[in-house]
Design a protein around this motif. Structure first.
Motif, short mmCIF file in Angstrom:
data_model
loop_
_atom_site.label_atom_id
_atom_site.label_comp_id
_atom_site.label_asym_id
_atom_site.label_seq_id
_atom_site.Cartn_x
_atom_site.Cartn_y
_atom_site.Cartn_z
N PRO A 63 0.82 -1.22 0.00
CA PRO A 63 0.00 0.00 0.00
C PRO A 63 0.85 1.26 0.00
CG PRO A 63 -0.80 -1.57 1.63
CD PRO A 63 0.53 -2.07 1.17
N VAL A 64 0.44 2.22 -0.81
CA VAL A 64 1.04 3.56 -0.83
C VAL A 64 -0.10 4.55 -0.67
CG1 VAL A 64 2.38 5.24 -2.15
CG2 VAL A 64 2.90 2.80 -2.37
N MET A 65 0.04 5.47 0.27
CA MET A 65 -1.03 6.44 0.49
C MET A 65 -0.47 7.79 0.88
SD MET A 65 -2.51 4.62 3.95
CE MET A 65 -3.97 5.63 3.97
N LEU A 66 -1.23 8.84 0.53
CA LEU A 66 -0.86 10.19 0.92
C LEU A 66 -1.28 10.40 2.37
CD1 LEU A 66 -2.06 12.17 -2.23
CD2 LEU A 66 0.17 11.13 -1.82
N CYS A 67 -0.49 11.17 3.11
CA CYS A 67 -0.83 11.42 4.51
C CYS A 67 -0.25 12.75 4.97
CB CYS A 67 -0.32 10.29 5.41
SG CYS A 67 1.48 10.20 5.55
N ASP A 68 -0.69 13.17 6.13
CA ASP A 68 -0.16 14.36 6.80
C ASP A 68 0.31 13.90 8.17
OD1 ASP A 68 0.35 16.70 8.20
OD2 ASP A 68 -1.42 17.76 7.43
#
Length: 200
Positions: free
Chosen positions: A166-171
């Motif tokens: 999994p690859v995901m954008l985050c803050d």
């Protein structure tokens, strides 16, 4: 006839379960920030001020405003239930502290690799480390302000990782965003082990 007392709490015999998750990535990717955002207790941090002694050793290109660095680890805790806790271990990002990684990785459920698109190559050593040791990981692309955004597919291609990772954008500053990354990791581990993926 023998009688057994029933007023004793049967749950008292259960040992609490602790899951260990590593937060890894390059220098300045946001590891300390993520552990701080997620931890329910004041996190243990081993931050030290960057000094002139690091000139020529610490590459600050792209993170010129960074003034401190983790020299051992960050540690935080999340309580899921009375019987289940998650321990977060933030790894040091600089090459000279990598000798600590084997100790930190021992017994880990998996890892979150934080990627900074300003210095994407800095997370390659973390990815290589976990791939070589068969430790499940997910990639969280930390979206810094005033930085060009790249899509998940572009980052996956640049990192050359397996399609099931999994690859995901985050803050990293946002607790809810960090929780979604951890949930993604737990689901990824469950899929790898052929276990039911938690719902909700």
């Amino acid at each position: 006839m023998d009688y057994v007392r029933s007023d004793r709490d049967p749950s008292a015999d259960r040992l609490p379960l602790a899951l260990k998750i590593l937060i890894a990535g390059g220098f300045g990717a946001g590891k300390t920030t993520l552990v701080s955002a997620l931890s329910e207790v004041r996190p243990l941090q081993t931050e030290e001020v960057l000094t002139d002694a690091g000139i020529g050793t610490d590459d600050l290109s792209g993170v010129e405003g960074k003034s401190t660095t983790t020299v051992a680890m960050d540690f935080g805790r999340i309580t899921i239930t009375d019987d289940l806790q998650v321990y977060l271990f933030g790894t040091p990002g600089q090459d000279r502290f990598w000798f600590l990684w084997d100790e930190l990785a021992f017994g880990a459920l998996g890892a979150v690799v934080l990627a900074d698109t300003r210095r994407l190559a800095d997370c390659f050593p973390s990815i290589d480390y976990f791939e070589q040791r068969g430790i499940p990981f997910v990639v969280g692309v930390n979206c810094f302000e005033d930085t060009r955004r790249f899509g998940v597919d572009a980052v996956r291609q640049a990192l050359d990782i397996e399609p099931e990772v999994p690859v995901m954008l985050c803050d990293a500053r946002d607790r809810q965003s960090g929780k979604l990354v951890l949930i993604s990791l737990v689901e990824h581990v469950a899929r790898q082990r052929g276990e039911p993926v938690p719902v909700g």
